[in-house]
Scaffold this active site. Sequence first.
Site, PDB file in Angstrom:
ATOM      1  N   ASN A  52      -8.572  -0.573   4.033  1.00  0.00           N
ATOM      2  CA  ASN A  52      -8.675  -0.904   2.613  1.00  0.00           C
ATOM      3  C   ASN A  52      -7.645  -1.942   2.177  1.00  0.00           C
ATOM      4  OD1 ASN A  52      -6.591   0.829   3.017  1.00  0.00           O
ATOM      5  ND2 ASN A  52      -6.901   1.994   1.150  1.00  0.00           N
TER       6      ASN A  52
ATOM      7  N   ARG B  44      -5.283   4.360  -8.073  1.00  0.00           N
ATOM      8  CA  ARG B  44      -6.749   4.459  -8.081  1.00  0.00           C
ATOM      9  C   ARG B  44      -7.399   3.094  -7.966  1.00  0.00           C
ATOM     10  NH1 ARG B  44      -8.425   9.501  -7.323  1.00  0.00           N
ATOM     11  NH2 ARG B  44      -7.508  11.023  -8.712  1.00  0.00           N
TER      12      ARG B  44
ATOM     13  N   ASP C 109      -1.616  -0.795   5.836  1.00  0.00           N
ATOM     14  CA  ASP C 109      -1.913  -0.325   7.182  1.00  0.00           C
ATOM     15  C   ASP C 109      -3.384  -0.011   7.384  1.00  0.00           C
ATOM     16  OD1 ASP C 109      -2.002   1.956   5.586  1.00  0.00           O
ATOM     17  OD2 ASP C 109      -1.644   3.218   7.332  1.00  0.00           O
TER      18      ASP C 109
ATOM     19  N   ASP D 126       0.871  -1.162   0.000  1.00  0.00           N
ATOM     20  CA  ASP D 126       0.000   0.000   0.000  1.00  0.00           C
ATOM     21  C   ASP D 126       0.914   1.219   0.000  1.00  0.00           C
ATOM     22  OD1 ASP D 126      -2.233   1.608   0.435  1.00  0.00           O
ATOM     23  OD2 ASP D 126      -1.833   1.618   2.587  1.00  0.00           O
TER      24      ASP D 126
END
Lengths: 330, 1164
Positions: free
Chosen positions: B867, B838, B864, B444
């Site tokens: 999502n 995105r 983290d 991420d």
Amino acid sequence: MNSNYSRFTQQELPAWQPILTPRWVITIFTLIALVFIPVGLAAFSASQRVVEVEYEYDTECIPDSYKDNATAYIKDDNTNKTCTQKLSIKSKMQAPIFVYYQLDNFYQNHRRYVKSRSDEQLRTKDKENDVSSCSPEDYVTINNKSEPIVPCGLIAWSLFNDTYKIQNKDKEVVINKTNIAWASDRTTKFGSDVYPKNFQASGLIGGAKLDPTKPLSEQEDLIVWMRTAALPKFRKLYGKIETDLEANDEIVVVIENNYNTYEFGGKKSLVLSTATWIGGRNNFLGIAYVVIGSMSLLLALGFLLLYILKPRPLGDPTYLSWNKNPGGLR
Amino acid sequence: MDQVENFPNFSSSMNNSSRNSTFGHSGSKPVSYGSKGADSGALSMSQKEISDEDARLVYVDDPERTNERFEFSGNSIRTSKYSIITFLPRNLFEQFHRVAYIYFLIIAILNQLPQLAVFGRGVSILPLAFVLFVTAVKDAFEDWRRHKSDKVENNRIASVMVDGQFQGKKWKDVKVGEIVKIAANETIPCDIVLLSTSDPTGVAYVQTTNLDGESNLKTRYAKQETQAKVPEKERFIGLIKCEKPNRNIYGFQGNMEVDGKRLSLGSSNIVLRGCELKNTNWAVGVAVYCGHETKAMLNNSGAPSKRSQLETHMNLEIIMLSVFLVALCSVTSVCAAIWLKSHKNELDLMPYYRKLDFSEGEMESYQYYGWGLEILFTFLKSVIVFQVMIPISLYISMELVRVGQAYFMIRDSRMYDAATNSRFQCRALNINEDLGQIKYVFSDKTGTLTENKMEFQCASIWGVDYSSTEASLEHGHQAECSAQVDGKVLKPKMKVKVNQKLLQLSKNSFRNVEGKQIYDFFLALAACNTIVPLVVDTSDPTVKLIDYQGESPDEQALAYAAAAYGFMLIERTSGHIVIDIHGKRQRFNVLGLHEFDSDRKRMSVILGYTDNSVKLFVKGADTSMLSVIDKSLNAEILRATETHLHSYSSLGLRTLVIGMWDLSVSEFDQWHFAFEAASTALLGRAALLRKVASNVENNLCILGATAIEDKLQKGVPESIESLRTAGIKVWVLTGDKQETAISIGYSSKLLTNSMTQIIINSNNRESCRRHLQNALVKSRQPLAASAVPNNFEGFSDAIGTPIALIIDGTSLVYILDSELEEELFELASRCSVVLCCRVAPLQKAGIVALVKKRTADMTLAIGDGANDVSMIQMADVGVGISGQEGRQAVMASDFAMGQFRFLVPLLFIHGHWNYQRLGYMIIYNFYRNAIIVLVLFWYVLFTAYTVTTAINEWSSMLYSIIYTAFPTIVVGILDKDLSKRILLKYPQLYGAGQRREAYNKKLFWVTMADTFWQSIVVFFVPLFAYWGSTVDISSIGDLWTLSVVILVNLHLAMDIIRWNWVIHAVIWGSIVATVICVMIIDAIPTFSGYWAIFNTAATGLFWLCLLGILIAALLPRFAVKYIYQYYYPSDIQISREAEKFANQRVIGGNRQIEMYPIPDGPPR
């Protein structure tokens, strides 16, 4: 944080880190060779020094008339089982000379056989009814009463019962039959207050009978026999001759051939043997040691040669796969 | 590429939408892995009326009636698994889920049959009982701790309404329907719907640290209709109808009937168990979910269990070993059959059969069952004897080793985050070794690569760029932005760099149009958020600090920035806010607030001024804002702002656009009506509110834009560099937009200038396909051109110029779950970097699945936020960063740590070690058990195939428990093939795990061949040495026992790389322990082997055999090991030598060069 830091938790304990450098490896192989070849030679010569006289009598002690039916001969109580043979001693045998009987193709390590004993019963007087593992040689019916057999089980039942007498120059050579079993067995394992009871009392008699007045701890033939042999060919100590036999002596052995090995094709031998530090005559270990030692020597020389011809600098980063040729190795 | 062009369908649909048209959001697209699809699913859910059978009816203050049907659980909780009575059966039941245990149980049962009793009854159960016992003790201890914490939890006291007044009651006695009163700083005992709070507007602030780890305050509201009621005075009569218990902690649906009115309840009206009440004197609520039905407890299930790849591979080898086992048993039984057949006529009188001895009546006690059954029994007996071929102890050893490894991972100071005082966490205990084989890392961005500590950097107001880069943090300026309240100085907690020019301009506002815009801009920053200002005492009694608590770090940064420019938010209630503007306190009524949602990607607030004018302030993501801004107004400014936005985002900054609109009275009334209707609607309230919001957020006037820096975490570029050198492919999956992602990519060294970038942004399937095919052609070209290998690039896919693939979520919508997946994978596997921007949470999981499905390579996902949860669970190894965004990622992860850079020591040091250790341990355990089985087997060939064992039955059972178990466990935990320093210096060493060098088929077979040789030496040396001698079973058995045990320990010793005192102790200790055990067993007079060891060990032959066995057995292994290490050195071997000899080279250089002459050139 400092309180949590320790060499242990950080896995930084001081450690010895051996690396197989050519020097180490060649040294180790040379050392092995240096130890193994002399030890092997010593073992070999010790084994060679053992004087052994072996006489297989199972077929020779059957009278010619019974040659085709050895089983019938051995089972018949009325046949004469005595058998005499002259043996010549090739070289001097120094006392103590061990007298063994050797059986071959006799599976004392057969599962059914090994288990058929009661160690409790052998040791303690009160445990004479502890015969559950001894079937079928557990109880015998006497006067319609079921009595436990002491010592019970197939092992005791099949106790070896050939006897040997040896004469040298018409003189009886004394075979000392005391202290032939392990001291530990005599003192602890076999009870001094346990006496044979109902032994060999059933219809089928497997071997020797025991003197019911002697406690088991003194029945040394039984004790020796009960130390079941590991392998199908084995010797058991019969007794010790405590006088020397000279070279070229002609000894006469008188054998009482009672034991039935004919049923299953077993072989019986009488063995007289001296002993050295390596035990009886067996060249195997000596040869094996010399072979291992020589192989180590060869390997040491080979590695030395290889090292001189094709050394590799240890820990040279240029040899790392990604430093050599990125595409080459993969 | 221009921003707007990336999303043509999106912006065009927005352009067409008029003020009254429904919001044309893109939920109708065919999405499978998209958040939008998921959202529309949720939408339809919320539109459903809760039918009576799906609802839970709670009669307020009437627990008797509520619980009439006894269907709601009480509030007592039990996280423990067992009680004293159920412990044994349940624990055993759970343990026997392991197939291996059932195998051993069956064998133990077989052994109980008299015909098959190979071992004594007690002995045969020993290994299984030992393993079961160790596990049971471990489970019992864990459960005891849970019992203790349950007890504490259940006996806490809550204030509950009983007979018209609040009384103390234990938590476990609280029932659904009861009214509970919570004082400040108390923990909420169960899920309650708020009725009233000490705040006149019905606001309560709660901290949800225990629930999701977020430390900021969240606001919850009591309904206005219930706020006025005082339960002590009049009995509260009402009925709550709400959904059945579920685990969604962010959602709640229900309604409440009070005084004939129906009020709708949402997630802002419920306070969950485990939260703490803050900043609110008291709150009263009614319990709706209790005990195990609370959302906190429903979420309490641990991480899903994953299985390590090594263990999966190991199972194949276990099957192989089972085949060996069956083969050995078959050989034994076939031989036994032949022996019986050929001795058929001799059985009558044989001392070991004695058939004649049995009269006909007693035939059944004669244990000969005929040819067929004897063979079957022989087979089963050999299975019992050879059972350890399947290493039962391996399972328990592996568990213990992993616990030990986890301990050292947790204690590693390299992975300790001093900033948050958090250690590394091992949440999954069964995939340690997977860390050593990672080939793909999915990361991420926000909060993982970056700190997620937002810093206000630039502002573009009314088309003018004010960047705060050259600004200073002088003390004098800080003093200015403070406010006086009740004679005390209030200061913001965080200091922000300010732009002097803008600061001056903001002070002199109101004078001109420019000043007016600046005023509105900062007012928007201070007001248009959900921040709760908290006043915190400092050591100086006259100075207080304002701490801005909020759910979004961006909002916090903006609020602090506004405060620094003199617009200090001091107070927020549900009805109004107080802002100190350059020393003047101003109060604004908050007439409406449209919270942020992922569809609109913006939020807005409607402020009522004291002069009755009403203004709408909106802030949001640039794409969503630019589409609702009136382009006809101030086109110049709009263009300038867009330019600024573009330059900000190319600097890697996060941008937001601020807009406003003066609402006319009619517009306000129209909105107000719609808003009231929507917020009391029972059906699909969320969707209705969203529609109201998007109707009013339209034709805005642009104020400006903000840029916030999301700072890279410490050590991120270096870590990424190392990971890539190690041949790990790093993919970054982010929800950010492309420019931001690319700029972060550059700053984190993920992207370099030497890379060829392939960018795919498409909005339909066809163009996706075209793009992919073009890209594939492009990616193949440099591969062909790479005739000259590049020596300085350490990538395993050694291609000329590395390729970076950048792809966006819209394109992924068309690629994932379609036939294009294959092409994407092919393309991606040629790229050294993949950047997905995105992307929606489920798409992240989709991408991980894409790779996982197609390769056997191990994947690791690190993130983290909430999502990232799906991605973390999908990957082979999930790593959670315990950072700013809450704890959901951590809760779902297998490992959790404080910083991204800890990934390097985690993988390169611990992963490498764990893999090497466990791989070796498995192979060694196979060897260790196979060798004793083979020794037993060889002996069987000399016992008329009757499966007699020479090795004492106790010894053969203790073999894998005491004699040889501890060294392998300790070595599995402590041995290190390379030092930390070297592993970090050469990341390429990590490749050993990726190439499965420590555990593979070849190693297995080589080890098995070695095992075969060693077992032959162990067995046949004594056999020939004692052939035809007086040796008895026990003596030769003791020799075999000791030689096997010493041999396997020396075998292990030979492979140990670092000998520290623990390893010394355990290796030599086990040999000593074995000797002691053998002596003890031989000192029991009722065993047939009494005193055997003492008698044989007194002979020279015994020692000669022992020495000969050890040397002869290890000789080939030693020689091969040396040849392999010296002439075909692995990278690990060279590094090990380098590590040991590097120091010596420096010190005794001359001597060393003499000994190891460096050749002129490479030898090959």
